[in-house]
Design a protein around this motif. Structure first.
Motif, PDB file in Angstrom:
ATOM      1  N   LEU A   1       0.567  -1.283  -0.088  1.00 22.03           N
ATOM      2  CA  LEU A   1       0.013   0.153  -0.096  1.00 22.03           C
ATOM      3  C   LEU A   1       1.289   1.022   0.062  1.00 22.03           C
ATOM      4  O   LEU A   1       0.697   2.377  -0.449  1.00 22.03           O
ATOM      5  CB  LEU A   1      -0.773   0.238   1.452  1.00 22.03           C
ATOM      6  N   GLU A   2       1.967   0.931   0.458  1.00 24.18           N
ATOM      7  CA  GLU A   2       2.820   2.163   0.861  1.00 24.18           C
ATOM      8  C   GLU A   2       3.327   3.125  -0.429  1.00 24.18           C
ATOM      9  O   GLU A   2       3.452   3.951  -1.298  1.00 24.18           O
ATOM     10  CB  GLU A   2       4.016   1.386   1.933  1.00 24.18           C
ATOM     11  N   GLN A   3       4.236   1.724  -1.348  1.00 27.66           N
ATOM     12  CA  GLN A   3       4.617   1.755  -2.596  1.00 27.66           C
ATOM     13  C   GLN A   3       3.255   1.784  -3.345  1.00 27.66           C
ATOM     14  O   GLN A   3       4.062   2.974  -4.271  1.00 27.66           O
ATOM     15  CB  GLN A   3       4.600   0.592  -2.978  1.00 27.66           C
ATOM     16  N   LYS A   4       2.169   1.730  -3.893  1.00 27.94           N
ATOM     17  CA  LYS A   4       1.430   2.192  -4.551  1.00 27.94           C
ATOM     18  C   LYS A   4       1.201   3.785  -3.811  1.00 27.94           C
ATOM     19  O   LYS A   4       0.786   4.686  -5.464  1.00 27.94           O
ATOM     20  CB  LYS A   4       0.318   1.135  -3.991  1.00 27.94           C
ATOM     21  N   LYS A   5       0.861   4.551  -2.744  1.00 25.18           N
ATOM     22  CA  LYS A   5       0.385   5.701  -2.409  1.00 25.18           C
ATOM     23  C   LYS A   5       1.930   6.171  -3.003  1.00 25.18           C
ATOM     24  O   LYS A   5       2.120   7.613  -3.590  1.00 25.18           O
ATOM     25  CB  LYS A   5       0.952   5.908  -0.635  1.00 25.18           C
ATOM     26  N   GLN A   6       3.025   5.578  -3.320  1.00 25.35           N
ATOM     27  CA  GLN A   6       4.471   6.598  -3.363  1.00 25.35           C
ATOM     28  C   GLN A   6       4.426   6.923  -4.749  1.00 25.35           C
ATOM     29  O   GLN A   6       4.726   7.513  -5.544  1.00 25.35           O
ATOM     30  CB  GLN A   6       5.908   5.773  -2.725  1.00 25.35           C
ATOM     31  N   GLU A   7       3.837   5.524  -5.389  1.00 25.53           N
ATOM     32  CA  GLU A   7       3.677   5.828  -6.834  1.00 25.53           C
ATOM     33  C   GLU A   7       2.567   6.770  -7.398  1.00 25.53           C
ATOM     34  O   GLU A   7       2.948   7.851  -8.698  1.00 25.53           O
ATOM     35  CB  GLU A   7       3.764   4.463  -7.031  1.00 25.53           C
ATOM     36  N   LYS A   8       1.427   7.276  -7.025  1.00 19.39           N
ATOM     37  CA  LYS A   8       0.379   7.930  -7.028  1.00 19.39           C
ATOM     38  C   LYS A   8      -0.317   9.368  -7.046  1.00 19.39           C
ATOM     39  O   LYS A   8       0.359  10.172  -7.283  1.00 19.39           O
ATOM     40  CB  LYS A   8      -0.582   7.089  -6.862  1.00 19.39           C
ATOM     41  N   GLU A   9       1.222   9.650  -5.721  1.00 20.87           N
ATOM     42  CA  GLU A   9       1.748  11.549  -5.868  1.00 20.87           C
ATOM     43  C   GLU A   9       2.518  11.544  -7.089  1.00 20.87           C
ATOM     44  O   GLU A   9       2.066  12.358  -7.300  1.00 20.87           O
ATOM     45  CB  GLU A   9       2.187  10.759  -4.588  1.00 20.87           C
ATOM     46  N   PRO A  10       3.630  11.339  -7.466  1.00 21.45           N
ATOM     47  CA  PRO A  10       3.965  12.127  -8.187  1.00 21.45           C
ATOM     48  C   PRO A  10       4.114  11.593  -9.902  1.00 21.45           C
ATOM     49  O   PRO A  10       3.687  12.773 -10.683  1.00 21.45           O
ATOM     50  CB  PRO A  10       5.450  11.150  -8.277  1.00 21.45           C
ATOM     51  N   ASP A  11       2.826  10.786  -9.916  1.00 22.75           N
ATOM     52  CA  ASP A  11       2.547  10.267 -10.602  1.00 22.75           C
ATOM     53  C   ASP A  11       0.778  10.023 -11.185  1.00 22.75           C
ATOM     54  O   ASP A  11       0.309   9.272 -12.152  1.00 22.75           O
ATOM     55  CB  ASP A  11       2.950   8.629 -12.486  1.00 22.75           C
ATOM     56  N   GLN A  12       0.592  11.472 -11.097  1.00 25.66           N
ATOM     57  CA  GLN A  12      -0.847  11.424 -11.207  1.00 25.66           C
ATOM     58  C   GLN A  12      -1.682  12.117 -12.339  1.00 25.66           C
ATOM     59  O   GLN A  12      -3.213  11.936 -12.232  1.00 25.66           O
ATOM     60  CB  GLN A  12      -1.349  13.044  -9.774  1.00 25.66           C
ATOM     61  N   SER A  13      -0.691  11.913 -13.121  1.00 27.77           N
ATOM     62  CA  SER A  13      -0.992  12.915 -14.259  1.00 27.77           C
ATOM     63  C   SER A  13      -0.974  11.909 -15.828  1.00 27.77           C
ATOM     64  O   SER A  13      -0.688  11.977 -16.796  1.00 27.77           O
ATOM     65  CB  SER A  13      -0.202  14.026 -15.002  1.00 27.77           C
ATOM     66  N   GLN A  14      -1.062  10.604 -14.701  1.00 26.15           N
ATOM     67  CA  GLN A  14      -1.067   9.308 -16.122  1.00 26.15           C
ATOM     68  C   GLN A  14      -2.063   9.159 -16.988  1.00 26.15           C
ATOM     69  O   GLN A  14      -2.742   9.190 -15.523  1.00 26.15           O
ATOM     70  CB  GLN A  14       0.118   7.873 -15.218  1.00 26.15           C
ATOM     71  N   GLU A  15      -2.353   8.404 -17.105  1.00 32.16           N
ATOM     72  CA  GLU A  15      -3.274   7.435 -17.870  1.00 32.16           C
ATOM     73  C   GLU A  15      -4.289   6.741 -17.204  1.00 32.16           C
ATOM     74  O   GLU A  15      -3.622   6.015 -16.221  1.00 32.16           O
ATOM     75  CB  GLU A  15      -3.220   7.172 -19.599  1.00 32.16           C
ATOM     76  N   GLN A  16      -5.477   6.372 -17.539  1.00 34.37           N
ATOM     77  CA  GLN A  16      -6.236   4.877 -17.622  1.00 34.37           C
ATOM     78  C   GLN A  16      -5.629   3.971 -17.302  1.00 34.37           C
ATOM     79  O   GLN A  16      -5.859   3.089 -16.666  1.00 34.37           O
ATOM     80  CB  GLN A  16      -7.291   5.080 -17.428  1.00 34.37           C
TER      81      GLN A  16
END
Length: 148
Positions: free
Chosen positions: A104-119
Motif C-alpha cells: 500500500l505504501e508503494q502504491k501511494k508513493q507511485e500515485k503521488e508523483p504520477d497523478q497525471s498518468q492515463e487510465q
C-alpha cells in the motif's frame, strides 16, 4: 411401562480388619488341640487374604499414579506443539500484514508523483496487484511437502 430397577455398582470387596486384641494366641505346633488347628488355619487364611488385598490395592494405586503422570506428560507435549504452531501461524500472519502495508505504501508513493498518468497505467496496476496477491497466497507452502 413398568420401571426397571437398575442395580447400583457393587462396592469392592474388602477384608475384615484384623482384631485389635487377640485373646487366644495359638499356633499349629505341638500343644494345640486337634480342634484348634482349624481355627488357626482360618485365621491364617484370613490374614493372607488381607495382605493380598493390601498388595493389590497398592499396585492399583501405583498404576493409577503412572497413568495420571503419562496423561500429564501427553498433555504438556500437546500444549507445546500447539504453542509452537500458534507462534508459526502468528508469524506468517504478521508477515502477510507487513507485506500488505508495504504494498500500500508503494502504491501511494507511485500515485503521488504520477497523478497525471492515463487510465491504462491504473489497469496495469490492478493486474500487478492481482499477480502479487496470487504470489502472497502461494507464499505459504504446506509443511507436509517432502523434498524441499
Amino acid at each position: 411401562e413398568k420401571t426397571v430397577p437398575i442395580p447400583e455398582k457393587l462396592n469392592e470387596w474388602a477384608p475384615r480388619p484384623p482384631p485389635e486384641f487377640v485373646r487366644d494366641v495359638m499356633g499349629s505346633s505341638a500343644g494345640a488341640g486337634s480342634g484348634e488347628f482349624h481355627v488357626y488355619r482360618h485365621l491364617r487364611r484370613r490374614e493372607y487374604q488381607r495382605q493380598d488385598f493390601m498388595d493389590a490395592m497398592a499396585e492399583k494405586q501405583r498404576l493409577d499414579e503412572e497413568f495420571q503422570k503419562k496423561l500429564e506428560r501427553n498433555k504438556m507435549v500437546a500444549e507445546e506443539q500447539t504453542a509452537k504452531r500458534r507462534r508459526k501461524r502468528q508469524k506468517l500472519k504478521e508477515k502477510k500484514l507487513q507485506a500488505k502495508k508495504n504494498k500500500l505504501e508503494q502504491k501511494k508513493q507511485e500515485k503521488e508523483p504520477d497523478q497525471s498518468q492515463e487510465q491504462g497505467s491504473s489497469e496495469d496496476d490492478e493486474e500487478d496487484s492481482k499477480e502479487e496477491e496470487e504470489k502472497e497466497d502461494d507464499a505459504e507452502e504446506p509443511s507436509f511437502v517432502m523434498g524441499r
